[in-house]
Write a protein that holds these residues in place. Structure first.
Motif, PDB file in Angstrom:
ATOM      1  N   ALA A   1       6.380 -66.657 -21.022  1.00  0.00           N
ATOM      2  CA  ALA A   1       7.218 -66.923 -19.964  1.00  0.00           C
ATOM      3  C   ALA A   1       6.417 -68.060 -19.168  1.00  0.00           C
ATOM      4  N   MET A   2       5.048 -68.037 -18.940  1.00  0.00           N
ATOM      5  CA  MET A   2       4.410 -68.856 -18.302  1.00  0.00           C
ATOM      6  C   MET A   2       4.357 -70.427 -19.170  1.00  0.00           C
ATOM      7  N   ALA A   3       4.324 -70.285 -20.659  1.00  0.00           N
ATOM      8  CA  ALA A   3       4.553 -71.511 -21.209  1.00  0.00           C
ATOM      9  C   ALA A   3       5.725 -72.040 -21.063  1.00  0.00           C
ATOM     10  N   GLY A   4       6.726 -71.608 -20.458  1.00  0.00           N
ATOM     11  CA  GLY A   4       8.228 -72.064 -20.506  1.00  0.00           C
ATOM     12  C   GLY A   4       9.194 -71.603 -21.311  1.00  0.00           C
ATOM     13  N   ALA A   5       9.098 -70.568 -21.869  1.00  0.00           N
ATOM     14  CA  ALA A   5      10.124 -69.887 -22.900  1.00  0.00           C
ATOM     15  C   ALA A   5      11.456 -69.820 -22.005  1.00  0.00           C
ATOM     16  N   ALA A   6      12.435 -70.082 -22.770  1.00  0.00           N
ATOM     17  CA  ALA A   6      13.746 -70.014 -22.220  1.00  0.00           C
ATOM     18  C   ALA A   6      14.250 -68.584 -21.769  1.00  0.00           C
TER      19      ALA A   6
ATOM     20  N   GLU B   1       7.078 -49.879 -18.774  1.00  0.00           N
ATOM     21  CA  GLU B   1       7.173 -50.124 -17.336  1.00  0.00           C
ATOM     22  C   GLU B   1       5.991 -51.034 -17.060  1.00  0.00           C
ATOM     23  N   ALA B   2       4.777 -50.738 -17.623  1.00  0.00           N
ATOM     24  CA  ALA B   2       3.799 -51.441 -17.536  1.00  0.00           C
ATOM     25  C   ALA B   2       4.025 -52.906 -17.618  1.00  0.00           C
ATOM     26  N   VAL B   3       4.857 -53.249 -18.582  1.00  0.00           N
ATOM     27  CA  VAL B   3       5.309 -54.655 -18.547  1.00  0.00           C
ATOM     28  C   VAL B   3       6.038 -55.241 -17.641  1.00  0.00           C
ATOM     29  N   ARG B   4       6.775 -54.401 -17.083  1.00  0.00           N
ATOM     30  CA  ARG B   4       7.593 -54.742 -15.971  1.00  0.00           C
ATOM     31  C   ARG B   4       6.631 -54.977 -14.655  1.00  0.00           C
ATOM     32  N   LEU B   5       5.691 -54.119 -14.228  1.00  0.00           N
ATOM     33  CA  LEU B   5       4.748 -54.339 -13.364  1.00  0.00           C
ATOM     34  C   LEU B   5       3.905 -55.552 -13.542  1.00  0.00           C
ATOM     35  N   ASN B   6       3.422 -55.962 -14.949  1.00  0.00           N
ATOM     36  CA  ASN B   6       2.391 -56.791 -15.028  1.00  0.00           C
ATOM     37  C   ASN B   6       3.176 -58.430 -14.823  1.00  0.00           C
ATOM     38  N   ALA B   7       4.748 -58.373 -15.472  1.00  0.00           N
ATOM     39  CA  ALA B   7       5.465 -59.565 -15.367  1.00  0.00           C
ATOM     40  C   ALA B   7       5.295 -59.766 -13.942  1.00  0.00           C
ATOM     41  N   ALA B   8       5.722 -58.857 -13.094  1.00  0.00           N
ATOM     42  CA  ALA B   8       5.875 -58.904 -11.841  1.00  0.00           C
ATOM     43  C   ALA B   8       4.776 -59.749 -10.818  1.00  0.00           C
ATOM     44  N   LEU B   9       3.690 -58.749 -11.310  1.00  0.00           N
ATOM     45  CA  LEU B   9       2.220 -59.220 -11.019  1.00  0.00           C
ATOM     46  C   LEU B   9       2.112 -60.781 -11.004  1.00  0.00           C
ATOM     47  N   ASN B  10       2.617 -61.424 -12.279  1.00  0.00           N
ATOM     48  CA  ASN B  10       2.284 -62.921 -12.404  1.00  0.00           C
ATOM     49  C   ASN B  10       3.530 -63.808 -12.167  1.00  0.00           C
ATOM     50  N   GLY B  11       4.509 -63.078 -11.408  1.00  0.00           N
ATOM     51  CA  GLY B  11       5.598 -63.787 -10.992  1.00  0.00           C
ATOM     52  C   GLY B  11       6.603 -64.404 -12.129  1.00  0.00           C
ATOM     53  N   VAL B  12       6.637 -63.722 -13.100  1.00  0.00           N
ATOM     54  CA  VAL B  12       7.376 -64.335 -14.473  1.00  0.00           C
ATOM     55  C   VAL B  12       8.543 -63.250 -14.769  1.00  0.00           C
ATOM     56  N   ALA B  13       9.734 -63.932 -15.508  1.00  0.00           N
ATOM     57  CA  ALA B  13      10.587 -62.896 -15.912  1.00  0.00           C
ATOM     58  C   ALA B  13      10.539 -62.701 -17.163  1.00  0.00           C
ATOM     59  N   VAL B  14      10.357 -61.259 -17.514  1.00  0.00           N
ATOM     60  CA  VAL B  14      10.375 -60.743 -18.946  1.00  0.00           C
ATOM     61  C   VAL B  14      11.344 -59.721 -19.027  1.00  0.00           C
TER      62      VAL B  14
END
Ligand SMILES: C[S@@+](CC[C@H](N)C(=O)[O-])C[C@H]1O[C@@H](n2cnc3c(N)ncnc32)[C@H](O)[C@@H]1O
Length: 213
Positions: free
Chosen positions: A92-97, A110-123
């Motif tokens: 996501a940080m690298a600019g994937a669509a 759930e950990a993926v959701r928390l970690n994505a939010a922590l880094n401000g990216v959409a997964v």
């Protein structure tokens, strides 16, 4: 206790050695999380806490994507067996669509959701086994997935079918027992610092290879 509360209670926010750019909920010591998860497991029927560690394969993939964002820029990416989601977040940080992360362990999802939010990216975090689904991705990332015979036998034919359908399947492996000996085109190597609590050495050499059909 919800999965989200459990993750927060058992981890601290830290970064994996090879990828200081990405903050993750990680276990700092192994024993407490394993014991806590055993209790949680008995109550909820969950898996061991793979999601509380960034494994060598995921770290290498994340490093490779952040260093060469063109690998995924503008593309549809799946982080298969995402664990903590380090490779998905890097994509996501690298600019994937669009980035999806698939995990059979709902706590990992759930950990993926928390970690994505922590880094401000959409997964888009999927708590499901996507093996058998038709290809809807340009790139599939698979970090450290060849450590058990039944799992490897389950996932590899599907990953090869994805490669045959034109998906670029990137397998990152630190020399696990069930890595196939054939049908891999090596792309890069990464020295990943590891903990003696998790591995039998302090450095693991990870090869990222393109899986061939
Ligand atoms: C060693 S961890 C690697 C996690 C991450 N890719 C990394 O490198 O840090 C392997 C993960 O595969 C997940 N897993 C096993 N079988 C799976 C399947 N069929 N679909 C999705 N995830 C799966 C497990 O739950 C576990 O979190």
């Amino acid at each position: 206790m919800t999965a989200r509360d459990f993750i927060r209670a058992q981890t601290t926010v830290a970064a994996a050695p090879l990828v200081p750019e990405i903050a993750l909920h990680l276990a700092t010591e192994i024993t407490p999380i394993w014991q806590a998860t055993e209790a949680f497991l008995a109550a909820h029927g969950v898996e061991p806490p793979f999601w509380a560690f960034a494994w060598p394969g995921g770290q290498a993939l994340a490093r490779a994507l952040l260093d060469a964002p063109e690998t995924v820029r503008g593309l549809r990416v799946l982080d298969f067996a995402a664990g903590c989601g380090i490779a998905a977040i890097a994509a996501a940080m690298a600019g994937a669509a669009r980035v999806e992360a698939a995990e059979i362990d709902p706590i990992a999802a759930e950990a993926v959701r928390l970690n994505a939010a922590l880094n401000g990216v959409a997964v888009e975090s999927l708590a499901q086994d996507v093996v058998g689904q038709p290809a809807r991705w340009d790139v599939i990332l698979a970090g450290d997935v060849c450590y058990e015979a039944p799992m490897t036998a389950h996932i590899l034919p599907w990953l090869r079918a994805m490669a045959a359908a034109g998906v670029r399947v990137l397998l990152a492996d630190p020399g696990r027992a069930y890595l196939p000996r054939e049908g891999l085109a090596p792309l890069s190597r990464h020295a990943v610092p590891t903990s003696l609590e998790l591995e039998d050495r302090t450095l693991r050499e990870v090869t990222i290879a393109r899986l061939l059909p």
